[in-house]
Design a protein around this motif. Sequence first.
Motif, short mmCIF file in Angstrom:
data_model
loop_
_atom_site.label_atom_id
_atom_site.label_comp_id
_atom_site.label_asym_id
_atom_site.label_seq_id
_atom_site.Cartn_x
_atom_site.Cartn_y
_atom_site.Cartn_z
N SER A 9 5.65 9.35 8.16
CA SER A 9 5.32 7.89 8.93
C SER A 9 5.19 8.34 10.16
O SER A 9 5.98 9.05 11.08
CB SER A 9 6.74 7.12 8.86
N LEU A 10 3.99 7.87 10.69
CA LEU A 10 3.54 8.09 12.00
C LEU A 10 4.26 7.32 13.05
O LEU A 10 4.45 7.62 14.36
CB LEU A 10 1.97 8.05 12.25
N ALA A 11 4.62 6.04 12.54
CA ALA A 11 5.34 5.00 13.45
C ALA A 11 6.65 5.78 13.73
O ALA A 11 7.25 5.42 14.89
CB ALA A 11 5.23 3.51 12.88
N TYR A 13 7.52 8.93 13.57
CA TYR A 13 7.33 10.02 14.56
C TYR A 13 7.34 9.66 16.02
O TYR A 13 8.15 10.27 16.83
CB TYR A 13 5.82 10.66 14.23
N ARG A 14 6.62 8.40 16.28
CA ARG A 14 6.71 7.93 17.58
C ARG A 14 8.25 7.77 18.19
O ARG A 14 8.57 8.44 19.13
CB ARG A 14 5.96 6.73 17.77
N VAL A 15 9.15 7.29 17.13
CA VAL A 15 10.26 6.78 17.63
C VAL A 15 11.24 8.12 17.63
O VAL A 15 12.11 8.05 18.62
CB VAL A 15 10.89 5.96 16.70
N LEU A 52 8.25 1.23 8.10
CA LEU A 52 9.25 2.12 8.82
C LEU A 52 8.49 2.10 10.01
O LEU A 52 7.18 2.00 10.33
CB LEU A 52 9.23 3.60 8.37
N PRO A 53 9.34 2.56 11.19
CA PRO A 53 10.70 2.59 11.38
C PRO A 53 11.37 1.37 11.46
O PRO A 53 10.92 0.34 11.69
CB PRO A 53 10.67 3.61 12.54
N ALA A 54 12.64 1.47 11.27
CA ALA A 54 13.81 0.62 11.69
C ALA A 54 14.72 1.30 12.11
O ALA A 54 15.44 2.40 11.70
CB ALA A 54 14.27 -0.21 10.36
N VAL A 100 -3.63 2.89 20.06
CA VAL A 100 -3.12 3.65 18.81
C VAL A 100 -2.37 2.56 17.88
O VAL A 100 -2.91 2.65 16.95
CB VAL A 100 -2.34 4.93 19.15
N ALA A 101 -1.26 2.03 18.61
CA ALA A 101 -0.30 1.46 17.52
C ALA A 101 -0.68 0.26 16.92
O ALA A 101 -0.19 -0.21 16.02
CB ALA A 101 1.10 1.54 18.45
N ALA A 102 -1.60 -0.43 17.94
CA ALA A 102 -2.08 -2.06 17.38
C ALA A 102 -3.37 -1.99 16.78
O ALA A 102 -3.63 -2.84 15.91
CB ALA A 102 -1.81 -2.94 18.54
N PRO A 110 -0.02 2.78 4.39
CA PRO A 110 -0.14 2.88 2.81
C PRO A 110 -0.37 1.67 2.43
O PRO A 110 -1.52 1.37 1.39
CB PRO A 110 1.09 3.26 2.34
N ARG A 111 0.09 0.46 2.80
CA ARG A 111 -0.15 -0.78 2.24
C ARG A 111 -1.48 -1.24 2.36
O ARG A 111 -2.35 -1.90 1.58
CB ARG A 111 0.64 -2.04 2.83
N VAL A 112 -2.42 -0.77 3.43
CA VAL A 112 -3.59 -1.22 3.42
C VAL A 112 -4.60 -0.18 2.51
O VAL A 112 -5.46 -0.82 1.83
CB VAL A 112 -4.14 -1.17 4.90
N1 GSH Z 1 3.14 -1.46 13.73
C1 GSH Z 1 4.15 -0.73 13.01
C2 GSH Z 1 3.63 -0.06 11.92
C3 GSH Z 1 4.79 0.11 10.60
C4 GSH Z 1 4.13 0.61 9.74
O1 GSH Z 1 3.12 0.17 9.09
N2 GSH Z 1 4.69 1.66 9.15
C5 GSH Z 1 4.24 2.58 7.87
C6 GSH Z 1 4.51 4.08 8.08
S1 GSH Z 1 3.82 4.70 9.38
C7 GSH Z 1 4.83 2.18 6.62
O2 GSH Z 1 6.04 1.85 6.63
N3 GSH Z 1 3.98 1.63 5.81
C8 GSH Z 1 4.60 1.22 4.71
C9 GSH Z 1 3.32 0.58 3.90
O3 GSH Z 1 2.21 0.47 4.26
O4 GSH Z 1 3.43 0.11 2.65
C10 GSH Z 1 5.21 0.10 14.07
O5 GSH Z 1 4.35 0.74 14.97
O6 GSH Z 1 6.17 0.21 13.80
#
Ligand code: GSH
Length: 216
Positions: A9-11, A13-15, A52-54, A100-102, A110-112
């Motif tokens: 998870s790249l998001a 990774y940021r946290v 993720l993340p939470a 980057v993030a938005a 993955p969901r996209v």
């Molecule tokens: N905008 C969110 C992105 C969250 C996100 O989409 N995280 C990905 C991993 S990097 C995820 O968990 N995706 C699950 C999925 O797409 O089903 C953030 O910066 O936290």
Amino acid sequence: MKLFSFWRSLATYRVRIALNLKGLSPEVIEVNLMKGHQRDPQFRAVNPMMALPALVDGEGPALFESLAIIEYIDEVHPTPPLLPSAPKARARVRGLAQLVAADSHPLIVPRVREYLSAEFKIDEAGVAKWAQHWHQAALSGLEEHLATEKDTGTFCQGEQVTIADICLASQVAGANFFKVDLTPYPTVNRIAASCAKIDAFARAHPLKQPGAPASV
Ligand SMILES: N[C@@H](CCC(=O)N[C@@H](CS)C(=O)NCC(=O)O)C(=O)O
């Protein structure tokens, strides 16, 4: 403190970078994105977006969205600061981070990718091309800002490590996952290399996390 995380998870990774920079070591709870565990009811109760993340700090509910979590960490643990103090510099750093993030990352999660393939029958090569395209769009935007603006230094904003560098590092890691050629982005590469020398970034890298393969 509990961080819901997955190596890729790249998001997250940021946290992880922000937590490391502040010297914080939360308990890590794995949610395996490759097995679809983000959609399990237990995690949906943590983050209704099933992403993720939470982060849970003390009492719940969990915090969500990486940039919101990073700003929270920065507010509660102000040293070292992850935003500059001058208003215009803060806006520039937030802008680079959001590019980057938005603007880019949400298009390749993955969901996209799963929706493109399940709903529109786009094959693996087509989905990879999609992901590469949105990576290149963000990398081009970052490169143009960073190569031409006087505020750029060793890092995105002068000599201070900020949220923009955290996001840039995640963009470069993602680009490597999707086999994007980084040679057209020399300033991005230079800053990513400076970040990689910092232990807080190096330890947070996706490929250094439990369960990660040696390479992708
Ligand atoms: N905008 C969110 C992105 C969250 C996100 O989409 N995280 C990905 C991993 S990097 C995820 O968990 N995706 C699950 C999925 O797409 O089903 C953030 O910066 O936290």
